[in-house]
Scaffold this motif. Structure first.
Motif, short mmCIF file in Angstrom:
data_model
loop_
_atom_site.label_atom_id
_atom_site.label_comp_id
_atom_site.label_asym_id
_atom_site.label_seq_id
_atom_site.Cartn_x
_atom_site.Cartn_y
_atom_site.Cartn_z
N VAL A 1 -6.72 14.55 -12.23
CA VAL A 1 -7.68 15.43 -12.85
C VAL A 1 -6.89 16.43 -13.69
O VAL A 1 -5.71 16.61 -13.43
CB VAL A 1 -8.50 16.16 -11.77
N PRO A 2 -7.46 17.08 -14.65
CA PRO A 2 -8.85 17.05 -15.11
C PRO A 2 -9.24 15.76 -15.84
O PRO A 2 -10.44 15.54 -16.02
CB PRO A 2 -8.93 18.22 -16.10
N LEU A 3 -8.26 14.93 -16.22
CA LEU A 3 -8.60 13.75 -17.00
C LEU A 3 -9.67 12.91 -16.30
O LEU A 3 -10.60 12.41 -16.94
CB LEU A 3 -7.35 12.91 -17.24
N ALA A 4 -9.54 12.74 -14.98
CA ALA A 4 -10.48 11.89 -14.26
C ALA A 4 -11.76 12.63 -13.89
O ALA A 4 -12.66 12.06 -13.28
CB ALA A 4 -9.83 11.33 -13.00
N GLY A 5 -11.83 13.91 -14.25
CA GLY A 5 -13.03 14.69 -13.92
C GLY A 5 -14.19 14.34 -14.83
O GLY A 5 -14.05 13.60 -15.80
N LEU A 6 -15.33 14.93 -14.52
CA LEU A 6 -16.55 14.57 -15.23
C LEU A 6 -16.47 14.97 -16.71
O LEU A 6 -16.95 14.26 -17.58
CB LEU A 6 -17.73 15.28 -14.57
N GLU A 7 -15.80 16.10 -17.01
CA GLU A 7 -15.78 16.57 -18.40
C GLU A 7 -15.02 15.60 -19.30
O GLU A 7 -15.44 15.34 -20.42
CB GLU A 7 -15.12 17.95 -18.49
N LEU A 8 -13.90 15.08 -18.82
CA LEU A 8 -13.06 14.26 -19.70
C LEU A 8 -13.25 12.76 -19.46
O LEU A 8 -12.83 11.95 -20.27
CB LEU A 8 -11.59 14.64 -19.53
N SER A 9 -13.85 12.35 -18.35
CA SER A 9 -14.18 10.94 -18.11
C SER A 9 -15.63 10.84 -17.67
O SER A 9 -15.92 10.67 -16.48
CB SER A 9 -13.28 10.34 -17.02
N PRO A 10 -16.55 10.96 -18.60
CA PRO A 10 -17.95 11.06 -18.20
C PRO A 10 -18.59 9.75 -17.73
O PRO A 10 -19.61 9.79 -17.06
CB PRO A 10 -18.64 11.58 -19.47
N GLY A 11 -17.99 8.60 -18.01
CA GLY A 11 -18.65 7.34 -17.65
C GLY A 11 -18.65 7.07 -16.16
O GLY A 11 -18.20 7.88 -15.36
N VAL A 12 -19.17 5.89 -15.77
CA VAL A 12 -19.24 5.56 -14.35
C VAL A 12 -17.94 4.94 -13.83
O VAL A 12 -17.79 4.76 -12.62
CB VAL A 12 -20.39 4.58 -14.05
N GLY A 13 -17.01 4.60 -14.72
CA GLY A 13 -15.80 3.90 -14.29
C GLY A 13 -15.08 4.61 -13.16
O GLY A 13 -14.71 4.00 -12.16
N GLN A 14 -14.92 5.92 -13.31
CA GLN A 14 -14.19 6.67 -12.28
C GLN A 14 -14.95 6.65 -10.96
O GLN A 14 -14.35 6.66 -9.89
CB GLN A 14 -13.96 8.10 -12.78
N ASN A 15 -16.29 6.62 -11.01
CA ASN A 15 -17.07 6.53 -9.77
C ASN A 15 -16.77 5.24 -9.02
O ASN A 15 -16.71 5.21 -7.79
CB ASN A 15 -18.56 6.60 -10.07
N TYR A 16 -16.61 4.17 -9.79
CA TYR A 16 -16.26 2.89 -9.16
C TYR A 16 -14.95 3.02 -8.39
O TYR A 16 -14.81 2.55 -7.27
CB TYR A 16 -16.09 1.81 -10.22
N TYR A 17 -13.98 3.65 -9.05
CA TYR A 17 -12.68 3.85 -8.40
C TYR A 17 -12.87 4.59 -7.09
O TYR A 17 -12.39 4.16 -6.03
CB TYR A 17 -11.79 4.65 -9.35
N LEU A 18 -13.61 5.72 -7.13
CA LEU A 18 -13.75 6.55 -5.95
C LEU A 18 -14.44 5.80 -4.83
O LEU A 18 -13.99 5.82 -3.68
CB LEU A 18 -14.55 7.81 -6.31
N LEU A 19 -15.55 5.12 -5.15
CA LEU A 19 -16.33 4.50 -4.07
C LEU A 19 -15.72 3.18 -3.60
O LEU A 19 -15.77 2.87 -2.42
CB LEU A 19 -17.78 4.35 -4.51
N GLY A 20 -15.16 2.42 -4.54
CA GLY A 20 -14.50 1.19 -4.12
C GLY A 20 -13.37 1.47 -3.14
O GLY A 20 -13.26 0.84 -2.09
N LEU A 21 -12.54 2.46 -3.48
CA LEU A 21 -11.44 2.81 -2.59
C LEU A 21 -11.93 3.40 -1.27
O LEU A 21 -11.37 3.14 -0.21
CB LEU A 21 -10.49 3.80 -3.27
N GLN A 22 -12.99 4.20 -1.37
CA GLN A 22 -13.51 4.83 -0.16
C GLN A 22 -13.99 3.78 0.84
O GLN A 22 -13.65 3.82 2.02
CB GLN A 22 -14.68 5.76 -0.55
#
Lengths: 315, 106, 202, 645
Positions: D168-189
């Motif tokens: 972050v901040p790159l992976a945060g909502l402001e700089l990566s607004p798409g759903v891609g990062q959410n996939y990362y978070l939930l897939g790993l979780q």
């Protein structure tokens, strides 16, 4: 002795690679030189370890490989050898101690201005990464440049690193190692060029789409040429906040020069929110003015701090 | 395995260890409170003492309520918790130490 | 293989191999939980003071509410211990009584905590207010979520106890849930110290 | 959300992937229906709690992920071969290196090793199953569903593109607004849940399920390495769980842990990520060490040299692994004291590692070395890992690291340790234990082709990268200019990459070829093995051991064979009924609900995530009320099995 070893290692590496553009091992300033020496010093020990292991490995494999012809050989039962195991625990420890001492020394040495020129006041330059450009402010000279730097040779430069948004890393490999730029934080990095020339600087920490092109050039020149350039730059058009806010938007820009610096509105080392607010359109005219007043005070404070800093360093 | 099982021998007795543990917990909580508000020590001293008291209270819970030492695997259980405490100290102290840089700019 | 010899004094929950394995496994799980909560504590402690434009902890924390929560949970840990004591004396009634009290105290704790949270949000300190309040709500909220899950879990076990009486299986479940409950009290001790005491003394 | 935002569009590579995914799915469904295999699939595999079958499924999933991650790697190499290449644009390149890193570490390396641990460890300790067979199935299925969730980002919604470290901040909502990062978070979780459960499961299994006669210091070294790995998993993964959850809260619920706004602290993410991330490195390397030890000892026909030192050095590595994480961000400016401390702790790790290297060398010394494919992989590991290791020490020197950091020097280093450590071990272990799993060996001749091509390619690919790093090439750039002078080394690297790809394809062909033509095993001990897994017959019965074996020392099976050679007759004991756990469909159903919940959260479709979470809780309640005690294998059935083998 150390430098002899380093030198021989250097040539070994050169021959191995077959190319002569190993920027990191071709330092153009005292900071990069200390690091290159440390690297070459460590390569020497590492090559020693590699050679020992490779030789042992080859000898054992050749000698004890299973032969198609020949008697059935049943290997002996050996559980271990305490003496040998102590030997190969202690020798690495010694090697690591020998490596750790110069490492720690260099870590602390790099936090200060280079020794040879420590009688000179360092030139303070604020380097700010913004997606995907570099903004350089010379508070004492009161000029601001984008995507390029001019520095005098043989003169310590104190970079004050910050980021307007994503975390970057400020790196001029010819002059020395990198350090992160972060929003709401300020890092300090001393660099110096001993050889005049043009060097490439870049962001080394991934910042998204425009990361690859987030580069800048550094021109190291004689003190006179530098003074001349500063005088020229001070005649450049004044930086307005409107213009600066345009720079806050994501994207690449050409090299630019301004008189006045953005530090009168915002110091990204203290204000992590500025760029985001600009992009969200949250900084309307009224707030701008208010912010303007606020940070005028903090700006003068900071200038004061800078001076104090440089005084401290000059002792 | 019953040999190291203090609980087994006191099935029908009054649960003294629980009552003592409960009493100690209350006393320790109130003591921490008093040190926090009325002792007049410096913040650092207060925090050192108070965190120490919390550790004592946690130990009481582990020994008197949770019977960490009672089963045949007590050494594994105690080892797990001790290692977890090592990790906790490394994570908490390490993070605070590492992240404390640059704070004077805030 | 279930019939490993054991003295008749051995508590029911330790009598089967499944019982011994599950209890040991749960202790190791608690070790992982310690790592989890220590990460949350580290986060909280690093973010203390980062209140942005929102209120600080000292403005909102009130000692009385926190003390009530603390004593509710402390007492519930004690009563939960008593339930195990009665279980080992083969008193199903005692187990129901003391676990019932434990659950009541736990629900009381939860009630006060929810009231506290609502109060803070009302005063302008929510998850989204600042880094500090994000850390506060997630640390204390994770503990609260554990308590909630614990209550639901223990209710399920009570139903099974009602259906089957005290068997090696049910008493194993009661015992493991009691470990969980005591552990939540241990975590609370540190929340009380590092969040509330620290926040008020600061 | 519009349909064309939901499905990723606009790129011929992705359309190609869409079509091939659809065709594969249709083909699989058709084959299952045509051959009437649906019931077989459900009863034999989807509901299984047998550690051997779960292990095989782990390995199959890992090989698929290796393919996916490998294709990513080939695309990157294609783009970087020549300056100013236009094969991939910046965004696409960023997505590819992000998924490459994440998949290789989380969904390839770990599951491959956990798969081998699943198959081998219970057999090595003379156990009939793991401590919690049901949880073992939950572990596998949550890993699998997490991996699937991460992988569909490719075609639905868009891939993450902030790097596998997701700073972050790159992976945060402001700089990566798409759903891609959410996939990362939930897939790993979701996959992380499975890993943590595996940690607890195998720790208890190794501690409590050993045959009673096996003491701790008589355990095979692979079992020891697994034990220590499990300890690291148990204490490292909760940190990842929390870090991922905090970023998820930031992105979905507006909290401010790592944001630039309202006091958030982006650097804290890096700190938490690496508190998990560094131990993670040891999670994927220690089991590899264990495998190499077993294989080198077997094919040198000698017991492991310095067994105790091997164990203690792993314990030391496990302890130190939690004290070095800052070396991943020496350049953050945390000050001289912090950097010095973490420099020294990092260097210290080289000591126990060096001890292990010399112990392996002296295991070979005076041995009778047979160059089987498994042995070749294990031998190649030693010199290659030493190169990776010594450059690791160089990176540990913080003052020098300022110049290496974020460059191809670093890329070369971690590929040297991860490929020559973990990937070589996966291949070595696959060849070594393949007959245990599938009842036939992999073809040796094809295996050696794979070996030589892959190892040559690996060194050709990554050795030049050390020099690219010293020449100033930063990692994660999607292209470079002709003036940078990085082309010749990049061409070499790409050639190496192609060779590695060819090696992998030969391995895949080998699996098919051996399935068709390799002779079936008859003895269960194809390599003249030393540890208990080789004492089981081929194929291994589902209860593993008809009689629990008697352990008289380290290398238990070797000792048994020696005794028989000296004329000792194995006594015939009567069989007793064996208790085994029942299969269950709950784990797979529970994991599907996890997937649904995760998918809902990725798109912030609350109804869907709540539905999924209710499903998860419901399956847990069902499990809580399930008093199934398993079943007994009758003496007749055991006799039947033992007769045929």
């Amino acid at each position: 002795m150390k430098s002899m070893l380093a030198l021989s290692m250097f040539f070994a590496v050169m021959v191995l690679s077959g190319c002569s553009n190993l920027t990191v091992l071709d330092p153009k300033g005292p900071v990069a030189e200390q690091q290159a020496n440390l690297i070459l010093f460590s390569i020497g020990f590492m090559l020693f370890i590699v050679v020992v292991v490779f030789v042992l490995f080859t000898l054992i494999l050749v000698k004890y490989r299973e032969r198609k012809s020949g008697p059935e050989y049943e290997p002996p039962h050996i559980e271990g050898n305490v003496f040998l195991e102590i030997v190969w625990t202690v020798i690495p420890i010694i090697i690591l101690v020998v490596l750790a001492i110069p490492t720690v020394q260099t870590i602390f040495a790099l936090e200060e201005a280079p020794e040879a020129t420590s009688h000179k006041d360092p030139i303070v330059i604020h380097a700010t990464s913004v997606d995907w450009k570099w903004v350089f402010s010379y508070p004492e000279e009161n000029i601001e440049t984008v995507n390029y730097l001019h520095i005098p040779e043989d003169h310590p430069i104190l970079f004050k690193l910050a980021s307007a948004d994503s975390m970057g890393s400020f790196w001029i490999p010819s002059l020395g190692g990198q350090e992160y730029t972060m929003s709401g934080m300020m890092n300090e990095l001393y660099l110096q060029a001993d050889v005049p020339g043009e060097y490439r600087g870049r962001n080394a920490n991934f910042t998204g789409e425009g990361f690859t092109e987030q580069t800048f050039t550094v021109t190291a020149e004689s003190e006179e040429d530098y003074e001349e350039w500063v005088a020229e730059a001070q005649d450049a058009p004044e930086l307005t906040q409107e213009k600066y806010n345009e720079l806050m938007l994501k994207g690449h820009v050409e090299e630019m020069t301004f008189s006045e610096t953005h530090l009168q509105w915002v110091d990204h080392g203290m204000d992590a929110e500025y760029a985001t607010k600009v992009r969200n359109g949250e900084l309307n005219e009224e707030e701008n003015l208010k912010q303007d007043d606020d940070s005028h005070d903090s700006h003068s404070d900071m200038n004061h701090d800078d001076k104090k800093d440089s005084e401290e360093h000059s002792h | 395995m019953a040999s190291n099982n203090e609980q087994t021998n006191s099935h029908s007795h009054f649960p003294w260890s629980h009552v003592v543990g409960f009493g100690l917990s209350i006393v320790l909580t109130l003591l921490a409170l008093w040190i926090g508000f009325y002792s007049g020590f410096s913040l650092t001293t207060i925090m050192v003492i108070v965190v120490g008291l919390a550790l004592v209270q946690a130990t009481i819970q582990l020994l008197m309520f949770m019977h960490i030492t009672e089963s045949e695997d007590s050494s594994v259980q105690v080892g797990t918790i001790l290692y977890a405490v090592f990790i906790a100290v490394a994570v908490v102290a390490g993070t605070i130490w590492v992240m404390s840089f640059g704070m004077h700019y805030m | 293989m279930e019939a490993v010899e054991h003295s008749p004094n051995t508590p029911l929950e330790y009598q089967t191999e499944t019982g011994r394995l599950n209890i040991l496994g749960f202790w190791i799980f608690l070790g992982a939980e310690i790592a989890l909560f220590s990460t949350l504590f580290a986060t909280y402690l690093v973010l203390v003071g980062r209140t942005a434009d929102g209120p600080g902890p000292a403005e909102l924390f009130e000692i009385s509410g926190v003390l009530i929560e603390t004593f509710l949970l402390l007492t519930s840990s004690f009563t939960c211990g008593l339930a195990i004591h009665y279980m080992r004396n083969h008193s199903l009634k005692g187990v129901f009584l003391w676990i019932g009290i434990t659950l009541a105290l736990g629900l009381g704790f939860l009630g006060f905590e929810i009231y506290e949270f609502v109060h803070y949000i009302h005063e302008g300190a929510a998850l989204t207010t600042s880094a500090y309040w994000s850390a506060f709500f997630v640390l204390v909220g994770t503990h609260g979520a554990h308590v909630t899950l614990g209550i639901g879990w223990i209710i399920l076990i009570l139903i099974q106890l009602k259906q089957r009486g005290l068997t090696p299986d049910t008493s194993r479940k009661v015992f493991i849930s009691s470990l969980y409950w005591h552990f939540l009290d241990v975590v609370w001790i540190f929340i009380f110290t590092a969040v509330y005491l620290y926040g008020m003394v600061m | 959300m519009k349909l064309d935002e939901f499905f990723v569009t606009g790129d011929p590579l992705i359309y190609g992937a869409d079509v091939s995914i659809a065709l594969t799915l249709i083909g699989a469904i058709f084959a299952l229906t045509y051959f009437k295999k649906w019931k077989w699939l459900w009863t034999e595999w989807l509901t299984t709690v047998d550690h051997k079958k779960l292990g095989i499924m782990y390995i199959i999933a890992a090989v698929l992920m290796l393919f996916r991650g490998g294709v990513d790697a080939m695309l990157m190499r294609a783009q970087l071969t020549v300056p100013d290449a236009g094969f991939l644009d910046a965004n696409h390149y960023n997505e590819i290196f992000t998924t490459h890193g994440t998949i290789m570490i989380i969904f390839m390396a770990m599951p491959f090793l956990i798969g081998l641990i699943n198959v081998v460890v219970p057999l090595q300790i003379g156990a009939r199953d793991v401590a919690y067979p049901f949880l073992n199935a939950v572990s596998f299925w949550t890993f699998f569903m997490g991996a699937m969730l991460f992988n569909i980002s490719f075609v639905i919604g868009g891939s993450p593109s902030a790097g596998w470290t997701s700073y972050v901040p790159l992976a945060g909502l402001e700089l990566s607004p798409g759903v891609g990062q959410n996939y990362y978070l939930l897939g790993l979780q979701i996959a992380g849940i499975g890993t943590l459960l595996t940690g607890i499961n195998f720790l208890v299994t190794i501690l409590k399920m050993r045959v009673p006669s096996m003491k701790l210091m008589q355990m095979p070294i692979f079992t020891w390495s697994s034990l220590i790995t499990m300890v690291i998993i148990i204490f490292a993964f909760p940190v990842l769980t929390v870090a991922l959850a905090l970023m998820t809260f930031d992105r979905l619920f507006g909290s401010h842990f790592f944001t630039m706004m309202d006091g958030g602290m982006p650097m804290l993410w890096a700190n938490l990520f690496w508190i998990w991330g560094h131990p993670e490195v040891y999670i994927v390397i220690l089991p590899a060490f264990g495998m190499f030890s077993e294989i080198i000892s077997t094919f040198a026909r000698k017991t492991l040299f310095g067994y105790k030192a091997m164990v203690y050095s792993m314990v030391v590595i496990a302890g130190l692994s939690f004290l070095v994480w800052v070396h991943h961000f020496f350049t953050m400016g945390a000050g001289g004291a912090v950097n010095s401390f973490f420099s020294i702790t990092t260097m210290l790790i080289a000591v126990p590692t060096g001890v292990k290297i010399f112990n392996w060398l002296f295991t070979l010394y005076k041995g009778r070395i047979r160059f089987t494919t498994a042995m070749l992989w294990s031998l190649a590991f030693i010199p290659n890992f030493v190169i990776g290791g010594v450059t690791g020490v160089m990176l540990a020197m913080a003052a020098a690291d300022y110049q290496y950091h974020n460059t191809y020097f670093l890329v070369a280093h971690f590929h040297y340790v991860l490929i020559s450590g973990t990937v070589y071990a996966c291949f070595a272990g696959l060849h070594f234990w393949y007959p245990k799993m599938f009842n036939h060996r992999l073809n040796e001749r094809l295996g050696k082709w794979t070996f030589w091509i892959f190892v040559a390619g690996f060194n050709l690919c990554f050795f030049p990268m050390y020099f690219l790093g010293l020449a100033g090439m930063p990692r994660r750039v999607y292209t470079y200019g002709i003036g940078d002078g990085w082309m010749s080394l990049n061409v070499l690297a790409t050639m190496g990459g192609v060779l590695m790809g060819i090696g992998f394809l030969i391995l895949v062909y080998n699996i098919y070829y051996s399935f068709r033509y390799s002779p079936r095993e008859t003895t269960g001990d194809p390599w003249d093995g030393r540890t208990l897994e080789w004492s089981t017959p081929a194929p291994v019965p589902h209860y593993n051991f008809a009689h629990l074996p008697e352990v008289k020392g380290h290398d238990a099976f070797w000792i048994m064979k020696e005794e028989i050679k000296q004329g000792k007759k194995p006594e015939k004991k009567p069989y007793k009924p064996i208790h085994m756990p029942s299969y269950s469909g709950v784990p797979v159903v529970m994991s599907v609900f996890f997937f649904i919940a995760g998918f809902g959260m990725v798109f912030s479709w609350n109804w869907m995530s709540i539905l999924g979470l209710i499903g998860v809780l419901a399956t847990m309640v069902i499990r809580s009320f399930d008093y199934d005690k398993g079943f007994y294998v009758s003496v007749e059935e055991i006799e039947e099995h033992e007769k045929t083998t």
